[in-house]
Every structure is written in C-alpha cells, then in structure tokens.
Write a protein that holds these residues in place. Structure first.
Motif, short mmCIF file in Angstrom:
data_model
loop_
_atom_site.label_atom_id
_atom_site.label_comp_id
_atom_site.label_asym_id
_atom_site.label_seq_id
_atom_site.Cartn_x
_atom_site.Cartn_y
_atom_site.Cartn_z
N GLU A 594 30.78 75.16 8.11
CA GLU A 594 31.74 76.26 8.18
C GLU A 594 31.10 77.59 8.51
N ASN A 595 29.80 77.74 8.22
CA ASN A 595 29.15 79.03 8.47
C ASN A 595 28.68 79.18 9.92
N GLU A 597 29.96 79.21 13.91
CA GLU A 597 31.12 79.26 14.79
C GLU A 597 31.13 78.04 15.71
N LEU A 599 33.55 75.69 18.72
CA LEU A 599 34.67 75.66 19.66
C LEU A 599 34.78 74.25 20.22
N ARG A 616 38.71 81.99 25.38
CA ARG A 616 37.70 82.30 24.36
C ARG A 616 36.32 81.82 24.80
N LYS A 620 33.05 84.29 25.56
CA LYS A 620 31.85 84.23 24.73
C LYS A 620 30.62 83.78 25.49
N PRO A 628 27.80 85.06 20.86
CA PRO A 628 27.56 85.16 19.41
C PRO A 628 26.12 84.76 19.09
N MET A 631 26.38 79.42 17.88
CA MET A 631 27.65 78.79 18.21
C MET A 631 27.39 77.36 18.67
N LYS A 813 43.66 72.96 15.79
CA LYS A 813 42.20 73.08 15.79
C LYS A 813 41.53 71.94 16.54
#
Length: 825
Positions: A594-595, A597, A599, A616, A620, A628, A631, A813
């Motif tokens: 969860e920590n 990111e 996609l 998105r 990115k 980021p 990721m 998701k």
C-alpha cells in the motif's frame, strides 16, 4: 434535347409526411440531383490520385460523362410498377393513395401488385436489368445493381426478365399496361442519355474492377448526399429537400438547388500537400525539433522516390518513427496526389495515445494553410477521448481565418471512413478485405489517403492474411502505404512487398538486388518505387541510440515478482511489469504494498475509467511527465504498443522475441536522469518454469513453438539495434530448427494452426483487384453474418453478474474479474 413525358415526370423518387404535410420528390429530380453530385465529387472531392485511377483507360472527358451517367441512372429501376406502387415507410395510406392518384392522372392504368413478388425486384436490380436490356455493358450495369451496398448475385437479370417481368412492366398478359411502362422507361432512358452526353448506350465504356469499386463507392456517397434533406438528422441546414405534393418537377430550378446544397454541405477543407524543400525545416515546423540523423536520412531517401508505393520502416523504438511517418505522409501525398491520411494501430489504447500526436501535426497544417481539415477517431470508444470530443464541428465554424481541425458530422456511421483524416484501430483497414455491405464506400475512403500502419509486428497470421489482401487493393489504387515496426520477420516484410506489387501491377516482377528477400539489415528502409525495390540499411545511429540491455530470467510466482520489483525500486524508480493475461495482471496488482503507488492498465476496464488511467500514466511517466519517486506499473500487451512511456526497470512475461523487444522499447526510452542502481537497463523475463514449460496462460496466448525458440535464442544481453534483426529472423526462420532440442511437436502444432488460421481467413475475404470486373466480385460474394460491437453485461448493485458458468465482478481499481462458478455437490 429529349422532352420528358408528363407520365415520366409523375414518377416519384421520394415520398414522406412531415408535420402532417405530404411531400414528394419526382424521380427525375433525384436522378439529376445525384448526377450533379456525382460529377461534383469527381471534379472537386476525390483526390487527383484517385481521378488518375479512373482515367487509366479513359480520357478526362469520357470519365466525366461516365460518372454523370452512373449518377443519373442509379435509380432507373424506380421507373417500374414494383417501385411506384410501393407502400411508404412508415406506412401512410393517405400519402400512398395521393401518389397513386398522381400516376393515374398522368396516364398510368391502375394495377395492384403482389407484395411478395415485388420484393424480388428491388430497384437496383430492376435498374440493372432494364439498362442491360437496353444494351449497357455488364461492368457498368453491375455498379447500378450494387449501389445499395452489396453486388447483385449471379444471373439476377435472367430471373428478372423471365420470372418477375410483371414487376418491371405490369401484368404479364396485358400489353397495353406493359406498353405504358415501356414507353415511360424508354423516354427516361433517352432523356438521360442525352443529358449525360452520349449518343448511344454502346458508347458507355467498360471499366476495370478497381475502377468499378471506386465508382460504386462514389455512387453510394452521391446517392446518400442527394437523398439528404438536411445536413444531419439534428440539423436545420437544408440540402436536398422534398417538395409539397402540389408542386411538380417543372417548378424546380435543378442547377440552383444543387449549387445551394453543395455550398452548405462542403464545410470542411481538403488537404493540399506541398513539396518539402528542407527536411530539417519541416521537422522544426511540424514537431518543433531538429530530426535525428536516422530520421533525416530516411526522410531524404523517401523524397527521392519517383513513384512511391509501399514504404516499410524497421527501426528501434524511441527513434521517432511517428514523426518520420507523418513527414513521409506529406512527401508521398504530394507525389501521388492524395488528399488525406489514415493511421491504423492495433488497439484502442494506442489510437487514443496516437490521436493527440496526429492532431498536433494536423493543427500545424491547418494553421499553415488557414484551412479546416476534418478528422475522425475510428474506434468504438471515441466519445470518451477528450482531445477528440473537444474539437469543434465544421458546421459551427464561422469566419475563422486562422484554420482549425474540425469534425464533419456528415462523415458518421458507415460514412466515417470518408473523413479526410482518420486515426483508428487497424480493423477499419482490414475490413476493406472482408465481404460486407458498403465495402465500396470504405474502399473509396481509403483510395484518397496515404495509409500508415503502426506496430506492424502486432498482427497475427489471421489478421496478416486480411492485411495482405488490403495491401493488394491499396496497391491497385496506387495508395502510398507506410508500415512501421521495431521488429519484423523478413517473411512478413517480403509478403507485404509482393502483395502491393501484385495489386498495383498484377504480378510480382520486381527489380531488386538478388538477396533482397534475405535482407537482415537494421535499421532498414524498404521502398517500392514503381516496381523497383530500394533497400537502405546504412544510417547514422547516435551513441544514445545504441544500447545494451541486460536480460535476466526470473523464475518466481506473482508474490516473488512483486517483491523483486519492490526491491529494485527501493531507492526510487519506476518498475514496469508486462504480463500476457488480464487475470495475472490483476493478481499482481493486489500484491503491491500500500505504501507504493501502483497503476494497472489492461483492456477489461470501462472506457471512461480506462481513459483516466491512460491520462494518469502519460502524465506520470510519459515524455515530460512528473515522475513519482516510486511507482509500479502493471499491465498487459496494451503497454507494449505506441505508448510513449518510460520504465527504469522492466519485468515481462515470456513472449515471442519481437514482442519482448517491443516491450523493451519502454525501458529507458527517454533521456532523463535515473536512480543510480537503475542506470543500466535491465529486463527480467518471467513466466518460464523451465525450457519448454511456460504455463497454460502464456501457451494459450502465444504459440509454444515461438516461445521455445525465443527462450533458446535469447541470451543474457541484447544490443539495440545490432541484435534486433538477427534475433527476430532466428526465431521466425524454420531453417535453424534442426539445432533446437524437442522443438518438433510444438512446430507441428504451430504449422497446423497457421494453415488453419489462413484458411479460415480466406473464407471471408473478397477477391483480388486484378480480376476482370465487378461480375467476378459479385459471383464470388458470400453474405456472412458477423457479430459486431460489444456484449452488454448487466451488473447488480454490488457490481456482480454471471455469464456462461462464470462469476463476474467489476472493480474500478482492478477492472473486470472472473472466476468459475462452484458446481453443486
């Protein structure tokens, strides 16, 4: 000039009730409207290149007369009792009775028609039958008979004359009624012949099959336009309106009516391609950068071709093939007199990404020429593409002298391929090879364009069979084609070159170096200049375009893959994971901590959500994106094609080597700084349980034969560009198989599947363009029912449903997920 009989002028071509008022259009008015539109399209709308195809064996004057003839006589079959006593749709008894009364007052005897028999003589077939009975040659007659989208079946005219003659002339035994209809038909026939500039029906020339298909497409377009009362169903802009039942043909100003309609319809501008004087200046003007050496050298080589046909560009990902192709499109359009562009891509995701790039290029042209070129996004989810939906409609542009890209709303539905510029999924091109209604309209649209085929490697044997047939037809129309690929087996390259030659010249006689079929140069530019093949492989490659990729086989389950990816980006970076099935991608996405990111992108999302994910992703890790610190991007094959994104480290399931190289094209794609430990590009190959064992999922998607050969030849390093062509040719060449252990079983299956796939594809394909004429095409035609569009799924409030023994669930998701229902007991 032949004078029309009152009875001839009483024939109706259109009838309708609007707001409780009865309207009609005399048949002769619609015939003249269509003749005028047909000749206008020939003189003003089709490209110079397409006009030259129509003029191959005809003078410009003879071609002008021929297109007018087709326009006038297209609905000649409406001058029959089968049509004139046809009920209105929707049924309006008062209108039908009033129209019948007009016919009686004009001198026609009252007769009743058998509705069942009437349906056996649709007016295109009746028209072809009557005109051929007057002496019209069958190559033109078949165009009349096919103008509602399908070529007539074999021996159709024989049945009309011998079984359904009453549909053409009234009662079989009543010579008086027959003479009434024959007299009117003869009057209309002679009137049209004089109007079109012919003294005798035998003066109407025969045409070749490619000419017939283009003429058929023009006729369908002209008929639809001349039948358009308004610009669109929701518009108040009047084009060819009906007249009140109290008005007659003599009250119409046919010339003024046609000019006013065309003035209102012709609201977007045609492209006027210009000669490129300086390649460097052209790239700066269109793309705001100076071309790379390889771009410049390829563009300059393309400019030297005198009769350019098929251009195949094989070059590494990331060198700018899109800009190279768009520049080539301008060069080839100028040389071959084309007025539009179609860019075909393998998926909806790639068309979305490419549309914005093509629009920017077209914006530059629009401003340069102060024009309003029309563009179309040809894919099922176009309404969710924001750059496309934000474009203005041509009919809403007033006094704009700066130029802008527009949407022409008349080019919608079946007419979409007629738009001058289009970006779409490749199926729109492949459909030119498929037996289907209104095929001719699609051919007309493509005949005017330069065609760019991106990601050529992405098409399997089934699709490639259609592509080769489409390429033959493009060759027949002298349509310049630019095909792009980072990786291409030489057999596929050679098959496409031969297909284009076959279409253009009827043979594959080629002027080329002796070893052209074995050429493994890379990068490689292949150009058909007439029937001469030029191949160039010596290009300047900048140091940053020559790179070595570390290849590591990683045998781990989904959890181990995610753990490895997390470890790789521990100190920062973007990890890309490309797998071969949606389900595997979803399973991986669930395991990302969860920590970090994450996609996920694949094909099983609702269109609006997929659009947001793509936006998105580009924002990115696209060019100039706000990357980021950490990721993980997980996806299926949609990540490997045409998306300008950049990974610091890559994981990919085993796949045929050309697709692995394509995926590697997203690794260190841009010139940016990277985390220290990820400076050297590395790709981890997953999904290999052992040599010859790649799991059910991978072996279902790709032939085990190709996976085994990829596994065998793929070493621990790949140099790009030096290793690309040798690797691809080794995997796809059967000549090296004797050295590969345990390959025979999978090879046998591969060859069997390949043969079956090609055989299946041929069943639904049209014939070749070199066949004699439309008669050949229609005699081979087979009506097939194809399920097109999408399957609608209805979910409950928890986003759950079932289908064929599977439980389905939709998540914004993860997308659409499924699992097999548990059996009772």
């Amino acid at each position: 000039m032949v004078n029309l009989f009152p009875a001839t002028k009483a024939l109706w071509g259109k009838k309708a009730v609007h707001d409780d008022q009865e309207f009609w259009l005399p048949l002769v008015a619609h015939l003249i409207d269509t003749k005028n539109v047909m000749q206008w399209l020939y003189n003003n709308w089709i490209s110079e290149g397409t006009r030259k195809i129509l003029q191959q064996n005809l003078s410009p004057e003879d071609t002008q007369k021929l297109v007018g003839f087709l326009g006038f006589y297209h609905d000649f079959g409406k001058a029959t009792p089968a049509f004139q006593y046809k009920q209105s749709f929707p049924r309006n008894k008062d209108l039908d009775e009033d129209i019948n009364e007009k016919l009686r007052r004009a001198g026609f005897s009252s007769i009743s028609m058998d509705n069942y028999r009437v349906r056996k003589s649709p007016h295109p077939i009746a028209g072809e039958t009557l005109l051929e009975s007057f002496g019209l040659n069958e190559s033109i007659g078949s165009i009349i008979g096919g103008h509602h989208g399908l070529p007539p079946k074999k021996d159709v005219t024989f049945k009309q004359l011998n079984i359904y003659a009453s549909n053409l002339w009234g009662r079989d035994t009543d010579t008086k009624i027959q003479d009434e209809w024959k007299s009117v038909q003869n009057n209309l026939f002679k009137y049209g012949l004089t109007l079109c500039g012919y003294n005798d029906i035998n003066d109407v020339p025969e045409v070749t099959l490619p000419q017939a298909v283009i003429l058929e497409g023009m006729l369908i377009m002209a008929d639809w336009l001349a039948s358009s009362e308004k610009l669109t169903n929701y518009s108040n802009i009047s084009l060819f309106p009906l007249i009140s039942l109290e008005e007659n043909f003599d009250e119409l100003n046919m010339e003024e009516r046609y000019h006013q309609a065309i003035k209102k319809w012709d609201i977007s501008d045609r492209w006027m391609p210009e000669k490129i004087a300086s390649v460097n200046e052209q790239y700066r003007l269109r793309f705001n950068f100076i071309p790379r050496p390889v771009q410049k050298e390829m563009s300059e080589t393309i400019s030297q071709a005198n009769d350019p046909g098929l251009v195949i560009i094989e070059a590494p990902t990331g060198i700018g093939k899109t800009e190279l192709a768009l520049t080539g499109a301008e060069q080839l359009a100028f040389k071959q007199g084309k007025s539009g562009l179609y860019m075909g891509l393998p998926t909806q995701a790639t068309t979305n990404a490419m549309f914005s790039r093509v629009k920017e290029w077209l914006d530059s042209i629009a401003k340069e020429q102060a024009a309003h070129p029309d563009v179309k996004l040809l894919q099922g989810k176009a309404k969710f593409n924001k750059p496309y939906t934000k474009l203005p409609y041509a009919e809403n542009i007033y006094d704009d002298t700066d130029g802008a890209v527009v949407i022409n709303s008349w080019f919608a539905g079946k007419k979409s391929s007629l738009s001058h510029f289009a970006v779409g999924t490749i199926d729109h091109l492949l459909l030119t090879a498929l037996k289907q209604k209104h095929l001719f309209l699609r051919h007309l649209g493509f005949s005017d364009k330069v065609v760019i085929i991106d990601e050529l490697h992405a098409y399997d044997s089934y699709m490639s069979s259609y592509l080769e047939k489409a390429i033959k037809w493009l060759g027949a129309y002298h349509v310049p084609v630019i095909a792009l690929s980072a990786t291409l087996p030489k057999k596929k390259r050679n098959d496409l070159l031969k297909a284009y030659l076959k279409g253009k010249y009827g043979s594959i006689k080629i002027k080329a170096n002796d070893n052209w079929e074995a050429n493994e140069g890379y990068p490689l530019l292949s150009i058909l200049d007439g029937n001469k093949l030029e191949q160039v492989s010596e290009f300047s490659i900048a140091n940053d375009e020559n790179r070595t990729i570390n290849v590591v086989r990683f045998n781990g389950n989904e959890e181990e893959i995610i753990n490895k990816a997390v470890a790789e980006i521990e100190d920062g970076g973007i990890a890309g994971i490309v797998v071969n099935t949606v389900k595997r991608a979803q399973e991986l996405a669930r395991l990302v901590p969860e920590n970090i990111e994450a996609l996920l992108l694949h094909s099983a999302y609702l269109a609006p959500e997929r659009e947001k994910i793509e936006e998105r992703l580009q924002a990115k890790i696209g060019k100039g994106g706000m990357r980021p610190q950490k990721m993980i991007v997980i996806g299926t094959q949609v990540l490997e094609q045409s998306l300008d994104i950049d990974f610091d480290v890559l994981f990919t399931d085993i796949a045929p080597v050309d697709l692995i190289i394509q995926r590697i094209g997203r690794l260190h794609r841009h010139k940016i700084s990277r985390p220290t430990h990820l400076v050297k590009p590395t790709v981890y190959i997953t999904g290999i349980n052992g040599y010859g064992d790649y799991g059910k999922g991978n072996e279902f998607i790709y032939e085990k034969y190709l996976l085994m050969k990829t596994d065998y030849f793929l070493k621990n390093k790949i140099n790009i560009p030096n290793d690309v062509s040798p690797l691809v040719q080794q995997v796809y060449s059967p000549n090296v198989d004797k050295n590969i252990k345990d390959i025979s079983e999978s090879k046998t299956k591969f060859e069997k599947d390949l043969k079956k796939s090609k055989k299946k594809a041929r069943v639904f394909q049209i014939g070749n363009p070199n066949e004699k004429n439309m008669l050949t095409l229609r005699n081979k035609w087979k009506e097939d029912i194809w399920l097109r569009g999408a399957l609608a799924l209805e979910f409950n409030e928890k986003n759950l449903t079932t289908l064929n023994g599977f439980n389905l669930k939709y998540s914004s998701k993860l997308g659409l997920m499924y699992e097999k229902e548990e059996e009772d007991g």
